[in-house]
Design a protein around this motif. Structure first.
Motif, mmCIF file in Angstrom:
data_model
loop_
_atom_site.group_PDB
_atom_site.id
_atom_site.type_symbol
_atom_site.label_atom_id
_atom_site.label_comp_id
_atom_site.label_asym_id
_atom_site.label_seq_id
_atom_site.Cartn_x
_atom_site.Cartn_y
_atom_site.Cartn_z
ATOM 1 N N LEU A 81 0.823 -1.207 0.000
ATOM 2 C CA LEU A 81 0.000 0.000 0.000
ATOM 3 C C LEU A 81 0.856 1.256 0.000
ATOM 4 O O LEU A 81 0.619 2.188 -0.781
ATOM 5 N N THR A 82 1.858 1.299 0.853
ATOM 6 C CA THR A 82 2.687 2.500 0.942
ATOM 7 C C THR A 82 3.566 2.682 -0.294
ATOM 8 O O THR A 82 3.783 3.805 -0.734
ATOM 9 N N LYS A 83 4.068 1.584 -0.879
ATOM 10 C CA LYS A 83 4.910 1.708 -2.070
ATOM 11 C C LYS A 83 4.093 2.035 -3.312
ATOM 12 O O LYS A 83 4.578 2.720 -4.202
ATOM 13 N N SER A 84 2.879 1.551 -3.385
ATOM 14 C CA SER A 84 2.050 1.790 -4.566
ATOM 15 C C SER A 84 1.432 3.178 -4.574
ATOM 16 O O SER A 84 1.089 3.689 -5.633
ATOM 17 N N ASN A 85 1.282 3.788 -3.421
ATOM 18 C CA ASN A 85 0.595 5.077 -3.326
ATOM 19 C C ASN A 85 1.493 6.161 -2.754
ATOM 20 O O ASN A 85 1.071 6.955 -1.927
ATOM 21 N N ARG A 86 2.716 6.237 -3.217
ATOM 22 C CA ARG A 86 3.649 7.240 -2.690
ATOM 23 C C ARG A 86 3.248 8.660 -3.036
ATOM 24 O O ARG A 86 3.441 9.572 -2.264
ATOM 25 N N ASN A 87 2.686 8.858 -4.208
ATOM 26 C CA ASN A 87 2.378 10.213 -4.668
ATOM 27 C C ASN A 87 0.956 10.641 -4.360
ATOM 28 O O ASN A 87 0.571 11.749 -4.708
ATOM 29 N N ASP A 88 0.164 9.799 -3.742
ATOM 30 C CA ASP A 88 -1.217 10.157 -3.416
ATOM 31 C C ASP A 88 -1.242 11.120 -2.236
ATOM 32 O O ASP A 88 -0.557 10.933 -1.244
ATOM 33 N N THR A 89 -2.045 12.168 -2.366
ATOM 34 C CA THR A 89 -2.156 13.149 -1.296
ATOM 35 C C THR A 89 -3.414 12.939 -0.454
ATOM 36 O O THR A 89 -3.586 13.603 0.555
ATOM 37 N N ASN A 90 -4.283 12.036 -0.868
ATOM 38 C CA ASN A 90 -5.507 11.823 -0.094
ATOM 39 C C ASN A 90 -5.246 10.841 1.052
ATOM 40 O O ASN A 90 -4.127 10.386 1.261
ATOM 41 N N ASN A 91 -6.283 10.520 1.778
ATOM 42 C CA ASN A 91 -6.147 9.673 2.957
ATOM 43 C C ASN A 91 -6.349 8.191 2.659
ATOM 44 O O ASN A 91 -6.684 7.428 3.557
ATOM 45 N N LYS A 92 -6.122 7.784 1.441
ATOM 46 C CA LYS A 92 -6.339 6.396 1.047
ATOM 47 C C LYS A 92 -5.459 5.432 1.861
ATOM 48 O O LYS A 92 -5.930 4.404 2.330
ATOM 49 N N VAL A 93 -4.205 5.785 2.037
ATOM 50 C CA VAL A 93 -3.282 4.923 2.777
ATOM 51 C C VAL A 93 -3.727 4.796 4.232
ATOM 52 O O VAL A 93 -3.773 3.685 4.781
ATOM 53 N N LEU A 94 -4.081 5.894 4.844
ATOM 54 C CA LEU A 94 -4.514 5.876 6.242
ATOM 55 C C LEU A 94 -5.784 5.047 6.423
ATOM 56 O O LEU A 94 -5.895 4.252 7.362
ATOM 57 N N ILE A 95 -6.719 5.204 5.514
ATOM 58 C CA ILE A 95 -7.976 4.455 5.616
ATOM 59 C C ILE A 95 -7.724 2.960 5.484
ATOM 60 O O ILE A 95 -8.256 2.160 6.260
#
Length: 133
Positions: A81-95
């Motif tokens: 999750l963290t490696k695939s979404n490095r550039n995401d600024t939304n809360n997707k990783v946290l959720i």
């Protein structure tokens, strides 16, 4: 994180192993105590049945194996999750991390089908490179 098709299949199998381990644990648990309940009370007073202790060790091994696989899958999913979404600024990783922590195996299986299996970003990049060739 780029995974080949075989790696995705292996990860999918590993995502379902904790459920299989829990089902196996409950089957062994109930069969163990049903077997002990069938013994005569006089034989239980003189010496404990060896089969009970062997069954208990089997239960313990299944439980530890299932727990280790579940923890490993949780760690893998968080890393993916963290490696695939490095550039995401939304809360997707946290959720997703909160879902992993509070719902466990169910959210990890859902994550596998939504994020790991399709891997939309890589499919779009491959489609673009094939179109330009």
């Amino acid at each position: 994180m780029h995974l080949t098709k075989n790696q995705k299949i292996l990860v999918g199998i590993l995502h379902f192993l904790p459920i299989i381990g829990m089902v196996t644990y409950f089957i062994l648990f109930f069969s163990l105590f049903l077997n002990v309940a069938e013994l005569e009370p006089e034989s239980l007073e003189s010496h404990p049945p060896i089969a009970f202790f062997k069954g208990f060790i089997g239960l313990f091994i299944v439980l530890i194996f299932t727990a280790l696989i579940a923890i490993g899958i949780k760690i893998f999913d968080i890393l993916h999750l963290t490696k695939s979404n490095r550039n995401d600024t939304n809360n997707k990783v946290l959720i997703w991390i909160l879902l992993f922590v509070f719902t466990g195996i169910i959210s990890e299986i859902i994550y596998y089908f939504l994020e790991i299996l399709p891997n939309k970003k890589e499919e779009l990049e491959e489609h673009k490179t094939n179109a330009t060739l």
